[in-house]
Enzyme design. Structure first.
Site: not given
Ligand SMILES: NC(=O)C1=CN([C@@H]2O[C@H](COP(=O)(O)OP(=O)(O)OC[C@H]3O[C@@H](n4cnc5c(N)ncnc54)[C@H](O)[C@@H]3O)[C@@H](O)[C@H]2O)C=CC1
Ligand SMILES: O=C(O)C1=N[C@H](C(=O)O)C[C@H](O)C1
Length: 262
Positions: A152, A156
């Site tokens: 990643h 992350k």
């Molecule tokens: N399930 C999936 O397909 C995917 C999951 N993810 C997951 O999504 C999450 C976010 O990833 P990114 O966008 O890369 O992170 P990021 O760090 O870019 O964004 C997270 C956002 O959440 C905000 N935040 C923090 N605490 C909060 C709260 N209490 N309420 C609302 N917002 C809050 C932060 O200020 C930030 O703007 C991670 O856990 C990642 O692993 C990421 C990509 C795909």
């Molecule tokens: O943090 C990410 O970017 C992602 N998080 C998810 C995970 O923890 O598996 C999904 C995807 O891999 C992107």
């Protein structure tokens, strides 16, 4: 129209999701939430000019009456509280945020069941990752020796990734637990063999330039099988998120895994 709140809209995934919801003909964006927000309306930022959607920087400022679905891409430390808040206010959660413990997920499932609220926690919304997990589970029946490498971007927060943990859990459903490698092996540098899930080793790589990638490596006598998926862009997650928003209100429990609604 499905009325949607996006939590974490200032983040990488939240921003991509906000644009997707705005552009989708069946969705209406009724609120966005992020503690980093300073504006009161989305239209105050150039990126979203003309959109008079309320912005909240605290949970208590969110207008919960107007929403059907809560999409959460926030952080491992906030997701449990957010999802509990959504369910308790009758809003269906669609959760991409990773890093919740099994106990937290079980607790949320109990609350959702009591309230008969449909919801989805998807460790990965990308179809390539969903298929990789299914193929890996199938292969593990024949190849019980397996290691997982997830790669990643270096911003992350959680390791191993939610996808890698879910892959290991799905494999564990069909594989008798066993320790792999030499029983006498010793790490001369701590962590060299990665995390250990029921004897399966998981290795986490963090590098700039990467988005989200996973390899599942199987080895056997004289042969090996490698399954790999790559998300090169966060748009890869959006069709999965859109399907979840469209379908989740047809359910009355909190599901784990996109495959349950495809
Ligand atoms: N399930 C999936 O397909 C995917 C999951 N993810 C997951 O999504 C999450 C976010 O990833 P990114 O966008 O890369 O992170 P990021 O760090 O870019 O964004 C997270 C956002 O959440 C905000 N935040 C923090 N605490 C909060 C709260 N209490 N309420 C609302 N917002 C809050 C932060 O200020 C930030 O703007 C991670 O856990 C990642 O692993 C990421 C990509 C795909
Ligand atoms: O943090 C990410 O970017 C992602 N998080 C998810 C995970 O923890 O598996 C999904 C995807 O891999 C992107």
């Amino acid at each position: 129209m499905v009325k949607v709140i996006v939590a974490g809209f200032k983040g990488r995934m939240g921003n991509t999701t906000t644009h997707m919801v705005i552009e989708h003909k069946n969705f209406e964006l009724v609120g966005v939430f992020d503690p980093r927000a300073t504006e009161k309306l989305l239209s105050e930022s150039n990126e979203f000019s003309g959109l008079d959607v309320p912005v909240a920087s605290k949970l208590e400022d969110i207008d919960t009456n107007s929403a059907d679905v809560w999409v959460d891409f926030t952080s491992p430390s906030s997701v449990y509280g957010n999802v509990k808040f959504a369910i308790e206010h009758g809003i269906s959660p669609v959760v991409g945020t990773t890093g919740m413990t099994d106990d937290q997920v079980a607790e949320l499932q109990k609350i959702a069941l009591t309230k008969k609220i449909g919801g989805l926690i998807a460790p990965n919304f990308g179809i390539s990752a969903v298929l990789l997990m299914q193929f890996a589970q199938q292969a593990a029946k024949y190849f019980p020796n397996v290691e997982i490498i997830e790669m990643h971007h270096d911003n992350k927060l959680d390791a191993p990734s939610g996808t890698a943990i879910n892959t290991a859990k799905l494999i564990a459903e069909v594989r008798t637990p066993k320790e792999q490698g030499n029983p006498e092996e010793k790490e001369t540098l701590a962590g060299a063999r990665g995390a250990n899930y029921e004897g399966m080793h998981i290795h986490s790589v963090r590098l700039p330039g990467y988005v989200a990638h996973e390899q599942v490596l199987f080895g056997s006598e004289g042969e090996a099988l490698t399954i790999r998926q790559d998300s090169f862009d966060r748009s890869s997650f959006m069709s999965g998120v859109a399907v979840a928003i469209e379908k989740i209100q047809d359910h009355d429990e909190l599901l784990v895994g996109l495959e349950h609604i495809l």
